[in-house]
Design an enzyme around this catalytic site. Sequence first.
Site, PDB file in Angstrom:
ATOM      1  N   TRP A  25     -11.400  48.799  41.990  1.00 38.72           N
ATOM      2  CA  TRP A  25     -11.662  47.355  41.808  1.00 38.72           C
ATOM      3  C   TRP A  25     -11.288  46.572  43.053  1.00 38.72           C
ATOM      4  CZ3 TRP A  25     -12.922  43.539  38.116  1.00 38.72           C
ATOM      5  CH2 TRP A  25     -12.419  42.252  38.386  1.00 38.72           C
ATOM      6  N   ASN A  27     -11.026  42.240  44.423  1.00 45.59           N
ATOM      7  CA  ASN A  27     -11.352  40.823  44.294  1.00 45.59           C
ATOM      8  C   ASN A  27     -11.200  40.119  45.635  1.00 45.59           C
ATOM      9  OD1 ASN A  27      -8.743  41.325  42.495  1.00 45.59           O
ATOM     10  ND2 ASN A  27      -8.457  39.245  43.159  1.00 45.59           N
ATOM     11  N   ASP A  28     -10.370  39.122  45.774  1.00 39.61           N
ATOM     12  CA  ASP A  28     -10.411  38.225  46.945  1.00 39.61           C
ATOM     13  C   ASP A  28     -10.370  38.926  48.309  1.00 39.61           C
ATOM     14  OD1 ASP A  28      -9.525  36.917  44.655  1.00 39.61           O
ATOM     15  OD2 ASP A  28      -7.816  35.973  45.613  1.00 39.61           O
ATOM     16  N   GLN A  44      -8.066  42.256  47.893  1.00 42.78           N
ATOM     17  CA  GLN A  44      -7.283  42.568  46.693  1.00 42.78           C
ATOM     18  C   GLN A  44      -7.894  43.826  46.088  1.00 42.78           C
ATOM     19  OE1 GLN A  44      -4.611  40.154  44.890  1.00 42.78           O
ATOM     20  NE2 GLN A  44      -4.397  40.640  47.046  1.00 42.78           N
ATOM     21  N   PHE A  87      -0.283  39.959  46.043  1.00 42.79           N
ATOM     22  CA  PHE A  87      -1.387  39.024  45.816  1.00 42.79           C
ATOM     23  C   PHE A  87      -1.960  38.523  47.150  1.00 42.79           C
ATOM     24  CE2 PHE A  87      -1.141  37.319  41.172  1.00 42.79           C
ATOM     25  CZ  PHE A  87      -1.254  38.610  40.693  1.00 42.79           C
ATOM     26  N   ARG A 154       0.941  30.408  45.252  1.00 42.47           N
ATOM     27  CA  ARG A 154       0.411  31.638  45.877  1.00 42.47           C
ATOM     28  C   ARG A 154      -0.686  31.400  46.900  1.00 42.47           C
ATOM     29  NH1 ARG A 154      -0.844  31.770  40.483  1.00 42.47           N
ATOM     30  NH2 ARG A 154      -3.024  31.485  39.909  1.00 42.47           N
ATOM     31  N   ASP A 155      -1.122  32.509  47.486  1.00 43.70           N
ATOM     32  CA  ASP A 155      -2.265  32.586  48.392  1.00 43.70           C
ATOM     33  C   ASP A 155      -2.028  31.841  49.711  1.00 43.70           C
ATOM     34  OD1 ASP A 155      -3.233  33.824  46.113  1.00 43.70           O
ATOM     35  OD2 ASP A 155      -4.526  32.162  45.519  1.00 43.70           O
ATOM     36  N   GLU A 212      -6.480  27.799  43.772  1.00 40.41           N
ATOM     37  CA  GLU A 212      -6.264  29.127  44.338  1.00 40.41           C
ATOM     38  C   GLU A 212      -6.900  29.196  45.728  1.00 40.41           C
ATOM     39  OE1 GLU A 212      -5.554  32.013  40.583  1.00 40.41           O
ATOM     40  OE2 GLU A 212      -7.644  31.871  41.185  1.00 40.41           O
TER      41      GLU A 212
HETATM   42  C1  FRU Z   1      -7.868  34.545  43.013  1.00 42.58           C
HETATM   43  C2  FRU Z   1      -6.535  35.150  42.597  1.00 42.58           C
HETATM   44  C3  FRU Z   1      -5.432  34.684  43.529  1.00 42.58           C
HETATM   45  C4  FRU Z   1      -4.424  35.785  43.428  1.00 42.58           C
HETATM   46  C5  FRU Z   1      -5.300  37.010  43.292  1.00 42.58           C
HETATM   47  C6  FRU Z   1      -4.728  38.107  42.447  1.00 42.58           C
HETATM   48  O1  FRU Z   1      -8.973  35.271  42.565  1.00 42.58           O
HETATM   49  O2  FRU Z   1      -6.250  34.852  41.250  1.00 42.58           O
HETATM   50  O3  FRU Z   1      -4.920  33.407  43.221  1.00 42.58           O
HETATM   51  O4  FRU Z   1      -3.599  35.842  44.559  1.00 42.58           O
HETATM   52  O5  FRU Z   1      -6.537  36.569  42.757  1.00 42.58           O
HETATM   53  O6  FRU Z   1      -5.491  39.268  42.525  1.00 42.58           O
END
Ligand code: FRU
Length: 475
Positions: A25, A27-28, A44, A87, A154-155, A212
């Site tokens: 998987w 994501n970001d 991610q 994260f 975060r982020d 985010e």
């Molecule tokens: C955005 C998010 C971020 C976080 C990450 C976790 O898609 O929710 O805020 O750091 O994904 O995977």
Amino acid sequence: MKPELMQVTNTRYRLNFHVAAPAGWINDPNGFVYFRGYYHIFYQYHPYSASWGPMHWGHARSKDLVHWETLPIALTPDEPITKQGVFSGSAIVKDDKMYLMYTGHHFGEAEDDSDFVEDQNIAVSDDGVTFEKFADNPVISAAQIPSDNTNEFRDPKVWKEDGQYYVVLGGQSKEDHLGQALLYSSVDLISWIYEGVIAKSEGIAEQGYIWECPDIFTLNEQQILLMSPKGIEPAGDAYQNLHQTGYMIGDLDLSKPIFNHGPFIEIDHGHDFYASQTTLAPDGRRIMFAWMAMWKSVMPEQADGWAGALTFPRELILRDDHVYMKPVAELAQLRITGTEQNHTWIPSEGDETLVSAAQSNELQLSVSADQDFDLKLVADTNGVLTLHYDCDNSKFTVSRSDRLDMRVGYVRPSDKVNLQILLDRSSLEIFINDGETVFTERYYSETYPDVVLHQNSSKRAQANIYDLDLQAIKY
Ligand code: FRU
């Protein structure tokens, strides 16, 4: 016992020129930076299943932004601070070393997600391949969160300005649970001083309950706050995704600190776009990646051992108070020599096939703006996806056979409509009128679809079509 790494079991939807993981998987996008001759992008990553899990940072690099080489996993959630995940975060180069700044996510005493702690951490690399977490992490602990912010913290997106480092973080106000962006400063990336809230949501339904992946940068001497708010309610054709990504144009005054800004504007109108991140290329271009998916969407590739990919990298341009996005010019390097087709012609009324059995293609199309048309992906006579243009309203609508909900975007009226389309086996990015309006979509078809233009009247059209490299990403 270590869990087994995920494996791809079926390649039917695998992308050929987009950054994706070897399996598992993603994501970001994270840590997008240029370092010693390479662009680096991290993401991610959960390598042990095709679903979200404790986040790692996957890693790829490229000399030209279009041919990518996968590198070993850069960060793993292997200590208490990151127990529930490393994260999202960003990267910066200092003293010829690459610094990653990321959020550690871990549970508090309740041992469940109702009581999580988020703090900010650093990892350093000399070679851009192996990373060492800083021994005194966190560099911004949960104790340094201002009292008016919740534990949503975060982020980090870090940058340098006038000899000082700054980081913007996504947060949430304690009093009214509105999204906000927090600013810290540092002289060395290690000790950080809280500066203040630079911007705050004006209401959950309008601007969200958490911001985010905030990112602040300058285009044409104006500052852009690009971010992904959660909680915005649909309004007419706008804000149709579960969560949105968009920007505010304004002026960042670091001395106050305050970001005076205009309205929130969605940056992409497709179903599959979230959590963008930019970097400054050595030649001054502002380049962006985003996650080409959306939380909670159905992702048929999960059955094949993987999920998610990043968008094609896009250059951002500010013109007339609007951010345009277009594929980076390096795209030209992916065109396979000898496959180019150029046509200027008068299409017959009805259907006309532009690309047969499209795998990975670029299509540039210019048509008269004073008539409706449809551009369709058709597989085995079934419609997979349709882009409809309504000339009376300068309006585009995307409908997909696997989704009931349509997506809508508008352009300013013009004589011609030009489309630049990137098609990559199960993804479609549609850039309209030089990137004024963009749709990012996934599509799922076991057979290669044809790209078909449907016009009701015969108007001159122009098309350039290219086959693109089928192996631009090396896993
Ligand atoms: C955005 C998010 C971020 C976080 C990450 C976790 O898609 O929710 O805020 O750091 O994904 O995977």
